[in-house]
Design a protein around this motif. Structure first.
Motif: not given
Length: 366
Positions: A24-27, A123-131
């Motif tokens: 999760l990226r920051p707000a 705001p989400f990405a998986d463990d491979q950095g994919e949205p």
């Protein structure tokens, strides 16, 4: 920088429903970060899983939730760290013609229905950095999320999180259908088809405004018994009763017929349940592209109406705090709306609960 990975319940159009680690990226500006404490399992989530509402991208499911603000982005003025909030999935833009006219539930500028934040991002990405994208702009089947300020509604700290979760969708939709969409008045009659979380909320709304009689129709004896507790004066087994004929024989038709299933076949039977001048209220969401048939002569000759109902014609920032206060004042028996509570990793079983009409509303807790 993205945060550490956390488990989330994701529907992927290629691999189906499963658990996936997401960051999760920051707000950012105008956004808040929420620690999710409870999330309800709704038919709108199930529609995605079954393919009724197709998705072309992986989605963190969940759109009915409550939690605590853990961080705020630049420019946020209505919330602060530590506030208890209910998440409102229909985040209006506040600028389009419908919003300015006071009909935020018809906002044409929202990106929530496209499963993204207002700026078109996730705001989400998986463990491979994919949205991975937030369902209805929220994605509440995880531990933490980031949403626009307008999607997080402050509520009293004493409101239980599981009750707050229900205010995020089912209760606001059901009670709003009665109060806002239909404008039911004391002493008017109504039938409610389908007594799941939304249908039972319609029944509660009808009791709140003093409607009488209130007829609840379902296939589940358990749910019909709950509908009685919520204010239904009559209950009918939908499998063994011609509901339209019963309404006409017993009451000469009802003033309002609420459909809370989303079944085109059932929707087509609503006008026959009505007295002249009555209104059918479509609360349940049907599959994309579904159609229903009506007798247009009957509608015109008898002055009957068909009303669409999106999110109970509600504005989250206004209606959710009202409903919270009504619950805390003992006016809405929402504790009886909570069926089973499961941990987040049992989301698949929670969907099975929904399919089999087990319990009332299943709550997931991260």
């Amino acid at each position: 920088m993205p945060s550490k990975l956390s488990p989330a319940i994701v529907f992927d159009p290629l691999s189906g429903l499963g658990s996936r680690e997401v960051s999760l990226r920051p707000a950012g500006p105008g956004e808040v970060e929420i620690d999710v404490r409870a999330a309800g399992v709704c038919h709108s989530d199930l529609h995605v899983v079954t393919g009724d509402w197709p998705s072309d991208r992986p989605l963190v499911l969940g759109h009915e939730a409550a939690g605590v603000v853990t961080a705020v982005g630049a420019g946020v003025t209505s919330l602060k760290t530590g506030d208890h909030v209910v998440l409102s999935w229909f985040a209006p833009c506040r600028r389009c013609r419908k919003c300015v006219a006071g009909m935020a539930w018809l906002c044409t500028g929202t990106k929530a229905v496209a499963n993204m934040l207002p700026d078109g991002s996730t705001p989400f990405a998986d463990d491979q950095g994919e949205p991975v994208w937030p369902y209805l702009g929220l994605g509440a089947f995880t531990e933490r999320l980031v949403v626009p300020e307008v999607a997080a509604v402050k509520v009293p700290d004493e409101l239980p999180f599981n009750i707050g979760a229900l205010l995020g969708c089912s209760v606001t939709t059901g009670v709003g259908a009665v109060v806002n969409t239909a404008g039911v008045r004391p002493g008017e009659s109504a039938v409610v088809i389908g007594t799941g979380g939304v249908g039972l909320s319609v029944v509660m709304g009808l009791r709140l405004v003093g409607a009488d009689p209130v007829i609840a129709v379902d296939l589940s004896p358990e749910r019909l018994a709950t509908a009685r507790k919520f204010g239904a004066t009559h209950t009918l087994d939908g499998a063994g009763t011609d509901v339209a004929a019963w309404c006409q024989e017993e009451f000469g038709g009802v003033d309002y017929a609420f459909e809370a299933i989303g079944s085109p076949k059932v929707i087509g039977t609503l006008p026959a349940m009505l007295t002249s001048g009555g209104a059918a209220v479509l609360v349940g969401m049907a599959a994309t592209g579904a159609t229903a048939e009506f007798d247009p002569f009957d509608l015109a000759d008898q002055g009957k109406r068909i009303l669409g109902c999106n999110y109970g014609s509600s504005i989250g920032e206004i209606d959710i705090p009202k409903l919270a206060r009504l619950y805390l004042a003992g006016r809405l028996p929402l504790d009886d709306l909570v069926g089973r509570t499961r941990p987040l990793h049992e989301a698949a079983a929670a969907f099975d609960d929904l399919r089999s009409n087990t319990g009332v509303r299943t709550i997931l807790e991260p």
